[in-house]
Enzyme design. Structure first.
Site, mmCIF file in Angstrom:
data_model
loop_
_atom_site.group_PDB
_atom_site.id
_atom_site.type_symbol
_atom_site.label_atom_id
_atom_site.label_comp_id
_atom_site.label_asym_id
_atom_site.label_seq_id
_atom_site.Cartn_x
_atom_site.Cartn_y
_atom_site.Cartn_z
ATOM 1 N N ASP A 254 5.819 4.633 4.949
ATOM 2 C CA ASP A 254 6.651 3.662 5.275
ATOM 3 C C ASP A 254 6.835 2.236 4.319
ATOM 4 O OD1 ASP A 254 4.151 3.330 6.236
ATOM 5 O OD2 ASP A 254 4.703 2.024 7.911
ATOM 6 N N ASP B 270 0.106 -4.250 6.628
ATOM 7 C CA ASP B 270 -0.851 -3.307 7.482
ATOM 8 C C ASP B 270 -2.100 -3.849 7.349
ATOM 9 O OD1 ASP B 270 1.503 -2.354 7.517
ATOM 10 O OD2 ASP B 270 0.824 -0.136 7.436
ATOM 11 N N HIS C 2 7.776 -4.599 11.494
ATOM 12 C CA HIS C 2 6.888 -3.521 11.426
ATOM 13 C C HIS C 2 6.320 -2.835 12.755
ATOM 14 C CE1 HIS C 2 3.183 -1.035 10.175
ATOM 15 N NE2 HIS C 2 3.887 -0.636 9.179
ATOM 16 N N HIS D 164 0.898 -1.213 -0.028
ATOM 17 C CA HIS D 164 0.111 -0.070 -0.022
ATOM 18 C C HIS D 164 0.936 1.224 0.047
ATOM 19 C CE1 HIS D 164 0.931 -0.547 4.254
ATOM 20 N NE2 HIS D 164 0.258 0.711 4.374
HETATM 21 ZN ZN LIG Z 1 3.048 0.525 7.930
#
Ligand SMILES: [Zn+2]
Length: 318
Positions: free
Chosen positions: A81, A222, A280, A77
């Site tokens: 980051d 995520d 992460h 995405h």
């Molecule tokens: Zn992230």
């Protein structure tokens, strides 16, 4: 459970190596210890670069990864980051005159962001970067590496997780080969033709071999917990999964559409994962051993608390 730490090494890679090179492990904000995300999966001759965050180009240098090693970009995405490293990597492909095309997979809904990152600043652009946006769940690419597929995750923006599956193969069984009197060059002939005549009978390859399951790799970034997380992780030999939070902050994880270490470990346990890589991490945590302890409560397999510039082998075939 065992918690493993793979030390930084500079291993010359040959065509058959399969390993994850961890380039960065920080969510949102890099820290003194952790760069933004970045993960290179070496898979035989391919180099899948997942989610190159800011600073990935330099992390590649520190990890002994060259621009030439990269054959595909896979972006889950377009939060920074996970993608701010694209300009540096693309421009480095040009600078180093990498002579193969690099295919880029990313959510089609973020096409405008990819276009900007691809052409972020002025440079002598000779890199062949072929955009292949992901438009829905399913197969993204096939090749000698197997099948790369994507599944929609549950985050605040369009997000895909990725799964790489090698086709099943066959493992020859020496004792059965011997029992049928097949040896030497005949083994190669049998594999090539599928069967071979031995004396007055025909022996099929199935009679002297067993299925060798192809290796499976999954990359889950995520997301909240959702069915796609389980589908991606199912039977993975190596699962790389976000664990932004600890269970104590489960309300934050839910509010921000992320996972906890406990959730990630339960997924690994339910899905029969062999080697679990947690990453992460939120900048709010200094003690990453807490992630290991939390994972250990749910997952009995091998767990790696990812650190920048470490390498994690894909578990050997079985
Ligand atoms: Zn992230």
């Amino acid at each position: 459970m065992t918690v493993s730490e793979y030390v930084p090494t500079r291993v010359a890679h040959d065509g058959g190596m399969r390993e994850l090179v961890v380039l960065g492990t920080a969510s949102q904000v890099p820290t003194r210890e952790r760069n933004h995300n970045g993960y290179l999966l070496r898979w035989d001759g391919e180099g899948f670069l997942f989610d190159p965050g800011e600073g990935t180009q330099r992390q590649m240098t520190l990890a002994g990864v060259s621009a030439t090693d990269v054959t595909r970009l896979c972006i889950t995405h377009f939060h920074g980051d996970h993608c701010l490293g694209v300009p540096g990597v693309v421009q480095r492909l040009s600078l180093d005159q990498v002579d193969h095309a690099v295919r880029a997979h990313f959510p089609a809904a973020g096409g405008e962001f990819f276009a900007r990152l691809r052409h972020a600043s002025v440079f002598h652009d000779v890199a062949e970067v072929i955009a292949e946006p992901v438009t829905g769940d399913g197969v993204v690419a096939t090749g000698p590496f197997g099948t790369l597929s994507a599944s929609t995750l549950d985050h605040s923006v369009a997000t895909y997780g990725y799964r790489l599956v090698e086709p099943d193969g066959r493992r020859m069984l020496p004792e059965l080969l011997a029992a049928h009197g097949i040896a030497g060059p005949d083994v190669g002939r049998l594999i090539g033709a599928g069967s071979i005549e031995v004396g007055d009978r025909v022996v099929g390859v199935d009679e002297v071999s067993e299925t060798r399951r192809g290796q499976r790799f999954a990359f889950v970034m995520d997301t909240r917990l959702c069915d796609a997380v389980y589908a991606l992780a199912d039977g993975a030999d190596l699962l790389v999964i976000e664990a932004t939070y600890l269970d104590v902050d489960a309300d934050l994880a839910a509010a921000n559409a992320h996972l906890t270490a406990g959730q990630a470990a339960r997924v690994a346990a339910e899905c029969g994962v062999r080697r679990l890589v947690l990453t992460h991490f939120s900048q709010r945590y200094d003690d990453l051993m807490a992630f290991a302890r939390e994972a250990a409560a749910h997952f009995g397999g091998e767990t790696v608390i990812a650190r920048d510039l470490t390498r994690v082998p894909v578990p050997s075939r079985r």
